[in-house]
Design a protein around this motif. Structure first.
Motif, short mmCIF file in Angstrom:
data_model
loop_
_atom_site.label_atom_id
_atom_site.label_comp_id
_atom_site.label_asym_id
_atom_site.label_seq_id
_atom_site.Cartn_x
_atom_site.Cartn_y
_atom_site.Cartn_z
N VAL A 416 0.87 -1.19 0.00
CA VAL A 416 0.00 0.00 0.00
C VAL A 416 0.91 1.25 0.00
O VAL A 416 1.87 1.34 0.77
CB VAL A 416 -0.93 0.01 1.23
N GLN A 417 0.57 2.18 -0.82
CA GLN A 417 1.38 3.39 -0.94
C GLN A 417 0.45 4.59 -1.06
O GLN A 417 -0.47 4.59 -1.89
CB GLN A 417 2.30 3.31 -2.15
N VAL A 418 0.69 5.59 -0.21
CA VAL A 418 -0.06 6.85 -0.28
C VAL A 418 0.97 7.94 -0.55
O VAL A 418 1.86 8.22 0.27
CB VAL A 418 -0.81 7.14 1.03
N ARG A 447 -2.26 11.95 9.44
CA ARG A 447 -1.90 13.09 8.60
C ARG A 447 -1.20 12.57 7.36
O ARG A 447 -0.17 11.89 7.44
CB ARG A 447 -0.98 14.04 9.35
N LEU A 448 -1.78 12.90 6.23
CA LEU A 448 -1.27 12.40 4.97
C LEU A 448 -0.65 13.54 4.18
O LEU A 448 -1.07 14.71 4.25
CB LEU A 448 -2.41 11.77 4.15
N THR A 449 0.34 13.17 3.46
CA THR A 449 0.98 14.16 2.57
C THR A 449 0.33 14.16 1.20
O THR A 449 0.67 15.01 0.37
CB THR A 449 2.46 13.85 2.43
N SER A 450 -0.56 13.21 0.95
CA SER A 450 -1.19 13.14 -0.36
C SER A 450 -2.53 12.45 -0.19
O SER A 450 -2.75 11.70 0.76
CB SER A 450 -0.31 12.35 -1.35
N ASN A 451 -3.41 12.73 -1.09
CA ASN A 451 -4.70 12.02 -1.09
C ASN A 451 -4.77 11.00 -2.20
O ASN A 451 -5.84 10.57 -2.60
CB ASN A 451 -5.84 13.02 -1.22
N ARG A 452 -3.59 10.72 -2.74
CA ARG A 452 -3.54 9.69 -3.78
C ARG A 452 -2.82 8.46 -3.21
O ARG A 452 -1.68 8.55 -2.80
CB ARG A 452 -2.81 10.20 -5.02
N LEU A 472 -6.75 4.02 -4.11
CA LEU A 472 -7.32 4.09 -2.77
C LEU A 472 -8.12 5.38 -2.67
O LEU A 472 -7.53 6.49 -2.80
CB LEU A 472 -6.20 4.07 -1.74
N PRO A 473 -9.42 5.29 -2.43
CA PRO A 473 -10.24 6.52 -2.36
C PRO A 473 -10.02 7.25 -1.04
O PRO A 473 -10.48 6.80 0.01
CB PRO A 473 -11.67 6.00 -2.51
N ILE A 474 -9.27 8.34 -1.07
CA ILE A 474 -9.01 9.16 0.12
C ILE A 474 -9.65 10.52 -0.10
O ILE A 474 -9.49 11.14 -1.16
CB ILE A 474 -7.51 9.31 0.36
N VAL A 475 -10.36 10.97 0.88
CA VAL A 475 -11.05 12.26 0.79
C VAL A 475 -10.51 13.14 1.92
O VAL A 475 -10.49 12.75 3.08
CB VAL A 475 -12.57 12.11 0.92
N GLY A 512 3.23 14.26 -7.52
CA GLY A 512 3.92 14.12 -8.79
C GLY A 512 3.06 14.45 -9.99
O GLY A 512 3.54 14.36 -11.12
N ARG A 513 1.83 14.83 -9.78
CA ARG A 513 0.97 15.16 -10.91
C ARG A 513 0.63 16.65 -10.86
O ARG A 513 0.58 17.25 -9.78
CB ARG A 513 -0.33 14.34 -10.86
#
Lengths: 1174, 185
Positions: A416-418, A447-452, A472-475, A512-513
């Motif tokens: 798993v990678q976020v 705390r996430l650094t990305s929602n992807r 992974l659906p992160i909101v 990265g996008r």
């Protein structure tokens, strides 16, 4: 009264003449009456009295007077009352002599004074005339000296205007594959632009016979101060010849000439490698094609290149390697049969040149040993979306695609990678159960650094591992925001410089996008400066502002909401260079407008544009805070991505200070069009594919094509081939893909490309290899190693400044000597004349002085005479008085008074006339000195020394040419072409005693005397200092030569390689060939046989088995003679979509690309796609 | 002196008588012409000047003869006019320069004297004449006016505009000089 006889005798005479009074008369008469003796005496006295009377009456007879005849004897005259005496103007007649004497005296004095004054005036006039005559000569001498000085003063500027300062800036190596753009600058030594004809030649001479030179190219142009010229590409340079660039400007004075040896740049190639597919299975054939072209001109290489293709399996073992020469059009082709000797996994096809003349190119492909039947897998989450900190549960299930059977009891590897963060599972995923399922459980961090995020599951099915990914659906929410919005700022040119206008590009990414945002650039105190916004949904944007010194700027993000970070802008530097190209994308033929700013004092820079490692234009400028506009004009081939760099020349190196990439839309292009594609094809149908190639003007263009038709499922979901003109500078093709750049005639595309290129540059670009060598030539050919020139691109700057200034100095010295000779001759004439006139003046002045003393002399002698007279009168009166006193006479008092008065006056006169301050006779000293000194010596002899260039050459010229800093006099200066201010500083810093000593020595040498006037002394001193400074400068020029800076050791720039053709396995050419003029012919050059493949459907041939061929056409060398190429092939039985790719290149360097799709559907099925041509 | 005064008065009466006609004046003038010319000779130094001055005096007197009635002493008046004429002539520089002194005219000796006496007499006359010429001008004028003109000392003093005592002093001085010549001291 009675008398005695003796008394009586004394009175007898008085009695006879009636002198006695009455008493005396009576007494005498009484005595006579009684004295006979006295009576006798009286008789004797009477006789003597008669004798006296007779003596007194001289005449006895005198003729009687008679009345004149005209006078009436008895004129009746009126009776006067009284008889008047005749009128006797006694007083008038007595006064007349005195008046006459006074008048005579006055006349004498007045006349004498008048005569004296007249003579004095005449003599004074003579003196003035003589003085004027001398002063006239002095004036003539002064005028002559002044005229000579003025003429000498105008000489520097006039001679400097005739000397040409020729400077040539351009590539240090001849680039056979590109137009060699040079800039020639012609100025006079006054710094003004000079319009002169210029001839530039490229001469080649054998190394052993330098005299047998051959002119390879010659350009004649008229320079009006600055003029670019280009040496044509493609010149045939004899092997081993020495190439020399000669530039000559014909000026009114001596012609200016510079020359230097040029090296020949090795060709630079670029190679593209294409595979037919990305995934292969054992037993399949790998088709590959290489296209090698000149990197700059995109033309096929003129020399023979040999490629070596190597396959490296997943174990890193080199399995296959075949050297093969390139074929026609720079195209090489080959094929490999994938055997089971190769390890499964990521394999690499590597193509290099046998001699390393182009860099090795690689392409990866996957070798798959697994089931050929794919699996159908899916990951199902227990919730539709997750927030940070949530627990995630998911179920993975896999089935076989052919029969739907569950893939049971197979090990599963889950990751798993976020963002860039890898998450750990609560427990390892177990193998699949009987239903082919397994459970996955993990927890998102708070705390996430990305929602992807994504879940990657790898299922091992035998020897083959299937990999599946699921997003992974992160909101994000306000309570749990998602960070990770990465904002990068790219000030145009490199740095933010305080006080200089800045254009800042920025790039926004998330995971990265590209990501979009809106915000405001604010100061540290929160004051808004400029709003910002990304454009075109590419995560790129631009804003402009002028940073202030000491201020910090940051980006306040308004959208997306919830972003709490405030990215900081780079700190504004106090000094630096800002380079700006407002039109980042321009069309070929338009000038490339660059504006350069420099904080602080102006300094010389070189702005150069390089296109695919070839210098296309360059210009030397002096840049200040106000900015300098530079128009670069690249040659026609100089299109595509250009690197514009501002260099600072220092110690023979070019130090890049600012840089950015710009794009010039090439005027030449190859349009490729696909004809004959139908909307739908049946499985196994025969397809006729036709491609047309035309130039930008619609003219059919002969070209070589790669035609590939491959099942899309066999293609990787990777990047398509990068645009050729970008790939030369941009190494990461994914960047291009993300930028969505396809250079079309669309302003939005141009803007997007500008934004993309502006985020690249030497400070962030992966290939920062700017030209670092500057070869400076000062008018003569300097020996340097080939390694210097081989460090291409390198600049050479030919400059005749030193020689021009030397010629100028010689001409100035000769001209001044001529002026001096004329002035000296004229001065000698005038001096001779002046000597003669001065003698005349001395004579008349002496005569005038004597004449002026004449009244004094007369008065002195008159005074002396008067004193003598008084003295004589006094003496005589005294003697006479004494005499009378002795004689007993009475009345002597007046005589004594006269004597006393005379002697007293004489004494007073002597006292008054005593000798005083006698006036010096002769010439007046002031007058004499005034004329004797003259106008002063001629000053030109001291000017005739070696002239000082900085007296006439503008300082800017020196400043612009000052390049080599050295340590001098304890401070940083410039050893060559130091500015006049520098020399003044050094001179002022010299010890005063030493300088005075040198001045005195020089003064003695020049025969100077201290009797000159102050103005003359100061003038002489100034001229002597000028001569001394000139000597110092000459010594400085002869001093330690500037050591040439060793060029940077770097490998030759010709590192681009070519493609290698690989001889494939014994796969025969397809039975179905190509129609038209492109029937598969052997390549004209090389021994390699281009491998072509055109599929023939097995069923159509009556052969058994399903036909699942994925590559149905591979024509690496399809020649479109006349602009048309046609080929025929059969489709396989797969119901799929084929991608059609056409890549073309023409002999003159045009490149083109076309893409399309072939949709294969059984008859009756609905149309799901159509051929799409790109 | 008494004789002289008497004669003078007698001549004055004669002039008064002759004033009525020009002939009388001419006669009177010619009667003193020898003394006048001699006086003028000693004053002017040569015969021609003396003659000219006498001639001028004659003409001046002639032209003013109508006023002779008012003249008390005609002889003194004639000498006064003669002396003025001599002074006028002396002021003439040209005449002074142009007329050199010439010798004195010869006088007829008396027939009664012997030759040695005549020679001694002539020498005395010559010495006296030289002494007269050597007298100072004012002494010379006073002596001659008295000796030849028979003017009184008052007339002489009036003519010379000086006191009578001065005139007498000058007269005594002149006489002393002449007496030295005659060795009468």
């Amino acid at each position: 009264m009675t008398y005695r006889c003796e008394q009586c005798s004394e009175l007898l005479w008085d009695q006879l003449y009636g002198l006695l009074d009455a008493g005396q008369e009576e007494a005498l008469r009484d005595h006579l009456a009684g004295c006979p003796a006295c009576q006798a005496a009286r008789a004797r006295v009477e006789a003597k009295q008669q004798l006296v009377a007779r003596a007194a009456r001289l005449y006895d007879t005198v003729a009687p007077f008679t009345v004149p005849a005209d006078e009436p004897a008895t004129a009746p005259a009126p009776e006067p009352a009284t008889l008047p005496l005749p009128a006797r103007p006694v007083r008038a007649r007595r006064r007349w002599p005195w008046v006459a004497a006074a008048a005579a005296l006055l006349l004498l004095v007045g006349g004498g004074y008048g005569v004296y004054q007249s003579e004095l005036g005449r003599r004074q006039a003579d003196v003035q005339q003589a003085s004027r005559s001398v002063k006239d000569v002095d004036r003539q001498m002064a005028d002559a000296a002044r005229a000579a000085e003025q003429e000498a003063a105008t000489l520097p500027r006039s001679l400097a205007a005739r000397q040409i300062h020729l400077s040539v800036l351009g590539p240090a190596a001849y680039q056979p594959d590109a137009a060699n753009q040079y800039r020639v600058t012609t100025k006079d030594l006054n710094g003004k632009a000079a319009t002169v004809p210029v001839t530039a030649r490229l001469v080649a001479a054998p190394a052993d016979k330098p005299g047998a030179a051959k002119v390879l190219a010659e350009q004649r142009l008229l320079s009006r101060g600055e003029q670019p010229f280009a040496l044509p590409p493609g010149l045939k340079i004899p092997a081993g010849a020495v190439v020399r660039l000669e530039v000559e400007a014909r000026a009114a004075g001596s012609p200016a000439r510079v020359q230097d040896r040029l090296s020949v740049a090795a060709p630079s190639y670029l190679t593209y490698l294409n595979l037919d597919k990305a995934i292969y299975h054992p037993g399949e054939i790998v088709f590959f094609r290489t296209l090698t072209v000149d990197r700059f001109s995109s033309r096929p290489p003129a020399e023979r290149l040999t490629t070596v293709a190597t396959v490296i399996d997943a174990a890193g073992l080199r399995r296959l390697s075949h050297p093969e020469p390139l074929g026609e059009g720079g195209i090489g082709a080959g094929q490999f049969a994938l055997t089971r000797e190769l390890c499964e996994g990521e394999c690499v096809l590597e193509v290099s040149e046998a001699q390393g003349r182009f860099p090795t190119v690689r392409r990866t492909f996957r070798l798959d040993y697994g089931q050929t039947v794919p699996l159908e897998a899916d990951v199902k989450f227990d919730r539709r979306a997750y927030a940070p900190g949530d627990n995630v549960r998911a179920n993975f299930q896999a089935r076989r695609a052919d029969n739907g059977a569950a893939v049971a009891n197979r090990p599963v590897d889950v990751s798993v990678q976020v963002g860039s963060q890898k998450l750990a599972l609560r427990k390892p995923a177990p193998p699949t159960n009987a239903r082919g399922e397994t459970a996955i459980e993990f927890q998102l961090p708070p705390r996430l650094t990305s929602n992807r995020g994504k879940v990657v599951v790898q299922v091992r099915d035998g020897a083959y591992a299937h990999t599946y990914e699921k997003q992974l659906p992160i909101v994000a929410s306000a309570a749990a925001p998602v960070a990770g919005l990465q904002v990068e700022f790219f000030p145009e040119g490199g740095d933010l410089v305080a006080g200089l206008p800045a254009r800042v590009y920025f790039r926004v990414r998330q995971d990265g996008r590209p990501a979009d945002l809106t915000g405001t650039v604010a100061t540290r105190s929160g004051q808004a400066v400029v709003p910002v916004r990304t454009e075109n949904q590419q995560g790129l944007g631009l804003f402009s502002f002028t940073p202030k010194a000491g201020e910090a700027y940051s980006l306040r993000i308004d959208s997306p909401r919830g972003t709490t970070t405030q990215p900081s802008l780079p700190t504004a530097q106090p000094t630096g260079v800002v380079l700006s190209v407002p039109d980042g994308v321009s069309r070929e033929g338009q000038p490339l407008r660059v504006r350069v700013y420099q904080a602080g004092a102006a300094r010389p820079l070189i702005v150069a544009a390089a296109c695919r490692d070839r210098l296309v234009d360059q210009k030397a400028v002096v840049v200040g805070p106000q900015g300098t506009a530079v128009d670069l004009v690249p040659p026609p081939d100089g299109s595509g991505v250009l690197r514009v760099t501002a260099y600072q020349p220092a110690r023979g190196r070019l130090v890049p200070l600012a840089e950015r990439l710009v794009y010039r839309v090439p005027a030449r292009r190859l349009d490729v069009a696909l004809d004959g594609l139908k909307p739908r094809y049946n499985p196994g149908e025969r397809v006729t594919l036709q491609a047309k190639t035309t130039a930008e003007n619609g003219r059919p263009e002969t070209s070589w094509l790669l035609a590939a038709v491959v099942d899309e499922r066999a293609l990787e979901d990777g990047p398509r081939p990068a645009p050729f003109y970008l790939s030369g500078e941009v190494s990461r093709a994914p960047d291009l893909e993300q930028a969505g750049v396809w250079v079309r005639n669309d302003p939005r595309a141009f803007a997007a490309l500008d934004r993309f290129l502006a985020t690249q540059g030497w400070r962030r670009f992966p290939r920062p290899e700017p030209p670092t060598v500057l070869v400076q030539n000062r008018g003569r050919e300097e020996s340097r190693t080939d390694a210097t020139a081989a460090a291409s691109p390198a600049l050479v700057q030919l400059d005749n400044g030193t020689e021009a200034r030397a010629q100028y100095a010689r001409a100035l010295r000769a001209a001044r000597e001529q002026v001096l000779a004329r002035a000296t001759e004229r001065r000698e004439e005038l001096e001779s004349d002046r000597t003669r006139r001065l003698d005349e003046w001395r004579q008349v002045e002496a005569a005038l002085a004597d004449f002026r003393d004449l009244p004094g002399t007369v008065l002195r002698w008159g005074w002396v005479g008067l004193l003598l007279v008084l003295f004589g009168i006094g003496c005589l009166a005294l003697l006479f008085a004494l005499y009378r006193l002795v004689r007993g006479a009475a009345g002597n008092t007046r005589y004594f008074g006269v004597a006393f008065a005379s002697l007293l006056l004489c004494l007073l006169g002597v006292y008054a006339g005593r000798p005083g301050e006698t006036r010096e006779r002769g010439l007046r000293t002031s007058d004499l000195s005034d004329l004797a000194v003259g106008p002063g010596p001629l000053t030109l002899p001291h000017v005739a020394a070696a002239p000082r260039l900085d007296q006439v050459v503008p300082e800017g010229l020196y400043a612009a040419q000052s390049r080599t800093p050295v340590e001098a006099n304890g401070r940083r200066g410039l050893a060559v072409n130091r500015s006049f201010r520098d020399r003044q500083w050094e001179r002022a810093a010299a010890p005063n005693a030493a300088r005075r000593k040198a001045d005195e020595k020089q003064k003695d040498a020049n025969g100077l005397k201290e009797t000159r006037s102050g103005a003359l002394r100061s003038r002489f001193a100034m001229l002597q200092r000028a001569q001394q400074e000139e000597t110092m400068r000459a010594n400085a020029d002869k001093g330690p030569p500037v050591r040439p800076v060793a060029p940077t050791a770097r490998a030759p720039a010709a590192m681009l390689g070519g493609a290698g053709g690989a001889k494939g396995t014994a796969l025969k050419k397809a039975a179905v060939g190509h129609e038209g003029k492109n029937e598969s012919k052997a390549p004209a050059r090389g021994t390699g046989v281009p491998v072509e493949y055109a599929h023939v459907n097995l069923r159509a041939q009556g052969l058994p088995g399903p036909d699942a061929q994925e590559t149905v056409l591979w024509a690496p060398l399809l020649k479109a003679a006349g602009g048309v190429a046609r080929t025929v092939f059969d489709l396989s039985d797969n119901v799929t979509t084929y991608r059609v790719l056409i890549l073309g290149n023409s002999p003159d360097g045009r490149l083109g690309l076309a893409e399309g799709r072939l949709v294969v559907q059984p008859a009756g099925a609905p149309t799901s796609g159509a051929a799409k041509v790109k | 002196m008494g004789d002289l005064a008497v004669s003078t008065s007698a001549r004055a009466g004669a002039v008064k008588d002759a004033k009525t006609s020009g002939e009388d004046f001419v006669r009177e003038f010619n009667g003193v012409r020898a003394e006048l010319v001699s006086t003028l000779f000693y004053l002017l130094g040569n015969h021609e000047d003396a003659q000219d001055a006498a001639q001028d005096a004659f003409l001046k007197c002639w032209r003013t003869r109508q006023g002779l009635g008012e003249v008390r002493n005609l002889r003194a008046w004639i000498f006064r006019v003669g002396l003025n004429a001599a002074k006028d002539l002396q002021r003439n520089a040209w005449r002074r320069r142009a007329r050199p002194l010439v010798g004195t005219p010869a006088q007829a000796e008396s027939a009664t004297t012997s030759p040695p006496e005549a020679l001694a007499h002539g020498e005395d006359l010559e010495r006296l004449r030289d002494a007269l010429l050597d007298l100072r001008p004012e002494e010379k004028a006073v002596f001659l006016l008295r000796q030849n003109g028979d003017l009184t000392y008052e007339e002489i003093a009036e003519m010379r505009r000086c006191p009578v005592g001065t005139v007498k002093t000058q007269m005594r001085t002149a006489l002393q000089k002449l007496r030295r010549v005659l060795k009468d001291e």
